[in-house]
Design a protein around this motif. Structure first.
Motif, PDB file in Angstrom:
ATOM      1  N   ALA A  76      45.144   6.881  67.595  1.00 14.66           N
ATOM      2  CA  ALA A  76      45.445   6.146  68.712  1.00 14.66           C
ATOM      3  C   ALA A  76      46.276   6.843  69.966  1.00 14.66           C
ATOM      4  CB  ALA A  76      46.117   4.847  68.390  1.00 14.66           C
ATOM      5  N   VAL A  77      45.931   6.802  71.080  1.00 11.26           N
ATOM      6  CA  VAL A  77      46.757   7.453  72.022  1.00 11.26           C
ATOM      7  C   VAL A  77      47.434   6.153  73.123  1.00 11.26           C
ATOM      8  CG1 VAL A  77      46.105   9.651  71.962  1.00 11.26           C
ATOM      9  CG2 VAL A  77      44.778   7.867  73.386  1.00 11.26           C
ATOM     10  N   SER A  78      48.419   6.216  73.639  1.00 13.17           N
ATOM     11  CA  SER A  78      49.033   5.336  74.603  1.00 13.17           C
ATOM     12  C   SER A  78      48.906   5.943  76.111  1.00 13.17           C
ATOM     13  CB  SER A  78      50.186   4.886  74.140  1.00 13.17           C
ATOM     14  OG  SER A  78      51.037   4.253  75.183  1.00 13.17           O
ATOM     15  N   PHE A  79      48.427   5.342  76.922  1.00 14.82           N
ATOM     16  CA  PHE A  79      48.406   5.848  78.401  1.00 14.82           C
ATOM     17  C   PHE A  79      49.369   5.211  79.338  1.00 14.82           C
ATOM     18  CE2 PHE A  79      43.596   6.024  77.243  1.00 14.82           C
ATOM     19  CZ  PHE A  79      43.458   7.326  77.101  1.00 14.82           C
ATOM     20  N   ASP A  80      49.697   5.992  80.037  1.00 14.76           N
ATOM     21  CA  ASP A  80      50.954   5.357  81.115  1.00 14.76           C
ATOM     22  C   ASP A  80      49.936   4.703  82.210  1.00 14.76           C
ATOM     23  OD1 ASP A  80      53.386   5.993  79.975  1.00 14.76           O
ATOM     24  OD2 ASP A  80      53.317   8.123  80.934  1.00 14.76           O
ATOM     25  N   PRO A  81      50.539   3.929  83.024  1.00 16.54           N
ATOM     26  CA  PRO A  81      49.661   3.026  83.983  1.00 16.54           C
ATOM     27  C   PRO A  81      49.035   4.125  85.000  1.00 16.54           C
ATOM     28  CG  PRO A  81      51.661   1.841  83.618  1.00 16.54           C
ATOM     29  CD  PRO A  81      51.837   3.089  82.648  1.00 16.54           C
ATOM     30  N   ASP A  82      49.486   5.266  85.132  1.00 16.26           N
ATOM     31  CA  ASP A  82      49.256   6.075  86.384  1.00 16.26           C
ATOM     32  C   ASP A  82      48.186   7.218  85.927  1.00 16.26           C
ATOM     33  OD1 ASP A  82      51.304   7.170  85.101  1.00 16.26           O
ATOM     34  OD2 ASP A  82      52.238   7.957  87.144  1.00 16.26           O
ATOM     35  N   GLU A  83      48.014   7.200  84.483  1.00 14.97           N
ATOM     36  CA  GLU A  83      47.431   8.309  84.004  1.00 14.97           C
ATOM     37  C   GLU A  83      45.787   8.231  83.980  1.00 14.97           C
ATOM     38  OE1 GLU A  83      49.604  10.537  80.381  1.00 14.97           O
ATOM     39  OE2 GLU A  83      49.294   8.499  79.827  1.00 14.97           O
ATOM     40  N   SER A  84      45.215   9.045  83.965  1.00 17.94           N
ATOM     41  CA  SER A  84      43.534   9.154  84.174  1.00 17.94           C
ATOM     42  C   SER A  84      43.036  10.164  83.054  1.00 17.94           C
ATOM     43  CB  SER A  84      43.177   9.160  85.510  1.00 17.94           C
ATOM     44  OG  SER A  84      41.766   9.024  85.509  1.00 17.94           O
ATOM     45  N   TYR A  85      42.117   9.894  82.307  1.00 15.05           N
ATOM     46  CA  TYR A  85      41.548  10.939  81.391  1.00 15.05           C
ATOM     47  C   TYR A  85      40.046  10.503  81.143  1.00 15.05           C
ATOM     48  CZ  TYR A  85      45.794  12.682  79.776  1.00 15.05           C
ATOM     49  OH  TYR A  85      47.142  13.145  79.557  1.00 15.05           O
ATOM     50  N   THR A  86      39.166  11.490  81.148  1.00 21.34           N
ATOM     51  CA  THR A  86      37.707  11.114  80.794  1.00 21.34           C
ATOM     52  C   THR A  86      37.860  11.653  79.178  1.00 21.34           C
ATOM     53  OG1 THR A  86      37.267  12.245  82.906  1.00 21.34           O
ATOM     54  CG2 THR A  86      35.537  12.175  81.078  1.00 21.34           C
TER      55      THR A  86
END
Length: 107
Positions: A76-86
């Protein structure tokens, strides 16, 4: 309490199954179930939300510019609200995203 059949929650815009505010009547949290075939790409863009991606099956890469982060089955990974990944599926993948609104807003 409300019960949902995930296969009834398909959202064609995102090509994912989503239990969100339209189903729950609340804007606090949401749950996404997705499937991506090998070499398929999915945008992981929290858009102001806190999100956790859980890869149930498969292997994938999360790519943002020159950054590539491999994730494997049951990681699992946690994303910050302003991050964006493909997300690029290396093998057929099944995943779940759990998210929450950190500041109230409408969709």
């Amino acid at each position: 309490m409300k019960k949902f059949n995930m296969r009834d929650m398909f959202n064609p815009k995102y090509q994912e199954y989503i239990v969100g505010s339209s189903a729950t009547g609340r804007h606090g949290v949401y749950l996404v179930f997705g499937e991506a075939a090998a070499n398929e790409e999915r945008e992981m863009t929290p858009g102001g939300h806190d999100e956790i991606l859980f890869l149930m099956e498969g292997d994938a890469l999360l790519i943002n510019g020159g950054t590539q982060i491999p994730i494997a089955r049951e990681e699992a990974v946690s994303f910050d609200p302003d991050e964006s990944y493909t997300l690029v599926a290396q093998r057929d993948c099944r995943y779940v995203v759990a998210g929450t609104h950190i500041t109230p807003h409408e969709h």
